[in-house]
Design a protein around this motif. Structure first.
Motif, mmCIF file in Angstrom:
data_model
loop_
_atom_site.group_PDB
_atom_site.id
_atom_site.type_symbol
_atom_site.label_atom_id
_atom_site.label_comp_id
_atom_site.label_asym_id
_atom_site.label_seq_id
_atom_site.Cartn_x
_atom_site.Cartn_y
_atom_site.Cartn_z
ATOM 1 N N THR A 132 0.839 -1.199 0.000
ATOM 2 C CA THR A 132 0.000 0.000 0.000
ATOM 3 C C THR A 132 0.871 1.244 0.000
ATOM 4 O O THR A 132 0.633 2.206 -0.736
ATOM 5 C CB THR A 132 -0.923 -0.007 1.231
ATOM 6 N N LYS A 135 2.315 1.895 -3.460
ATOM 7 C CA LYS A 135 1.410 2.511 -4.421
ATOM 8 C C LYS A 135 1.366 4.021 -4.232
ATOM 9 O O LYS A 135 1.285 4.787 -5.194
ATOM 10 C CB LYS A 135 0.017 1.914 -4.275
ATOM 11 N N GLU A 236 -1.922 7.566 -7.579
ATOM 12 C CA GLU A 236 -1.632 6.201 -8.012
ATOM 13 C C GLU A 236 -1.493 6.172 -9.536
ATOM 14 O O GLU A 236 -2.307 6.718 -10.270
ATOM 15 C CB GLU A 236 -2.735 5.241 -7.569
#
Length: 447
Positions: A132, A135, A236
């Motif tokens: 996470t 990203k 992202e």
């Protein structure tokens, strides 16, 4: 706001060349190490790891550092240590009537297309999910080359980064089979219930100390913001690997970067977002004022302003690609204006030669034509003395005493072992601890 006090380390692989083959040149380089330690893979008294990597690449991995200047001094100490070994190797070659020089190149690609790396290591809290985090971090990482790339001359022109074309995935547990921007292999080198190690593969090896400070310092600040939950826009990416290559070829920073939500944004604008957030973060940061990080943020902003204006004169003593571009552009004009001229590729390589008698950058530094972040005295001390504020201090004391007494020991990043009858082993799970009574007991056993 909570964030983990940062521990950092740099691993630098060096290209090697000489009159003999790279393999034979490396043997001469490591001959004193093998004579003393019977190995080409050792930890030395300044707490760093020195070894011969696959492909005859000498490599130095610094001990654990918790200050930016400390890290830079120890990274530069690696250059000094290898240069001393090269001096000794050249004397041996001369005595054996072979002759020739040993060249050590701190860059990331050779003329045969091989790539070797400069890897960054950042300690982060275990509660952070690395994929996470990755990203959120990829947009920063693929555009970071605009502020800390080493520059590269190719037939197609001048590239900002040497590593941009050498990575093939955004986030992966691999390191060599498929080079990622961020490596997620769970190898914390510490208490795995508290810490993770974020292993960054994408960075260029830096010659200029301010560039290295900006590379590591800006990344530390972004990690702190993400770990503390600071509000950052959703950036992202749709195609990070495609974009990183395009950005390397556009020194203006105007490359459009595709976002997963369908929008686009320029590479320069991404960096400006992160820089603006870092300016605010330094005001909100729940820690003592840090003059080094303030200096990082100032240089960061100045570098982005130079990219936007295309006037690099304000960073031509501090940022690797700008120093190199200024130098090589003048040579290119004399050579007819063609980046594909082989003389420019040769000068590019010489820029990264760390040997004072042969390298362009060491010459610029000796003449005071580039700026510094640390002093020669700090670098010299770092060649023999471990960082004193982290676990590295314990490793350094242990290795120094072993060398003095001739004790047989085995060491890695976490363990210190005194071999033989009556010996013992200590596991150092806390990278922040520079004092340990168990290590004191092992030192006493050595005499």
């Amino acid at each position: 706001m909570i964030y983990t006090r940062r521990i950092t380390g740099i691993e630098t692989e060096y290209g090697i060349a000489g009159k003999l083959s790279p393999e034979d040149t490396a043997r001469y380089l490591f001959r004193p190490i093998v004579a003393e330690y019977f190995s080409t893979n050792i930890f030395i008294p300044n707490a760093s790891r020195l070894y011969l990597d696959v492909g005859s690449h000498p490599e130095v991995a610094t001990g654990e550092c918790d200050r930016l200047g400390q890290l830079i001094a120890h990274e530069r100490a690696g250059d000094r240590i290898l240069n001393d070994l090269a001096d000794t190797a050249e004397k041996a070659l001369e005595e054996e009537r072979i002759g020739g020089h040993v060249h050590l190149i701190k860059n990331n690609v050779d003329d045969a297309g091989n790539s070797y790396g400069c890897h960054e290591n950042y300690l982060i809290g275990r509660e952070m999910v690395l994929k996470t985090l990755g990203k959120q971090l990829l947009a920063f990482m693929i555009t970071r080359q605009l502020i800390c790339g080493a520059g590269l001359v190719t037939e197609e022109g001048f590239l900002v980064s040497q590593r941009a074309d050498q990575v093939f995935e955004g986030i992966s547990s691999a390191t060599t089979r498929s080079r990622p921007i961020i490596n997620t292999r769970d190898e914390p080198h510490g208490d795995s219930s508290r810490f993770r190690r974020m292993h960054v593969i994408v960075g260029d090896s830096n010659m200029a100390e301010p560039t290295l400070a900006l590379k590591v310092g800006s990344t530390q600040l972004v990690l702190e913001m993400l770990e503390a939950g600071a509000q950052l826009p959703d950036l992202e990416l749709a195609d990070p690997i495609g974009d990183i290559r395009l950005i390397a070829r556009d020194i203006t920073g105007a490359t459009p970067v595709k976002l997963r939500d369908g929008g686009t944004i320029t590479a320069l604008a991404i960096q400006e977002i992160f820089h603006g957030a870092a300016v605010q973060w330094l005001q909100d940061r729940p820690a003592e004022r840090d003059p080094e990080m303030e200096r990082v943020v100032e240089l960061w902003g100045r570098t982005l302003a130079a990219v936007r204006s295309q006037d690099y004169s304000g960073i031509s003593r501090e940022i690797d690609w700008a120093i190199k571009l200024d130098l090589l552009s003048r040579y290119r004009d004399r050579l007819g204006g063609d980046w594909a001229h082989p003389r420019l590729a040769q000068l590019d390589l010489s820029f990264h030669n760390i040997r004072p008698a042969h390298g362009i950058y060491p010459m610029l530094e000796a003449r005071g034509l580039v700026d510094r972040w640390v002093s020669d005295e700090e670098i010299l001390e770092a060649t023999t003395t471990a960082p004193q504020s982290t676990r590295a201090a314990l490793r350094g004391r242990f290795l120094t005493r072993a060398r003095e007494t001739g004790a047989q020991v085995t060491v890695d990043w976490v363990h210190l072992k005194l071999n033989g009858e009556g010996g013992g082993m200590v596991e150092l799970a806390d990278p922040f601890s520079a004092v340990d009574e168990r290590v004191d007991a092992l030192l006493e056993k050595m005499g």
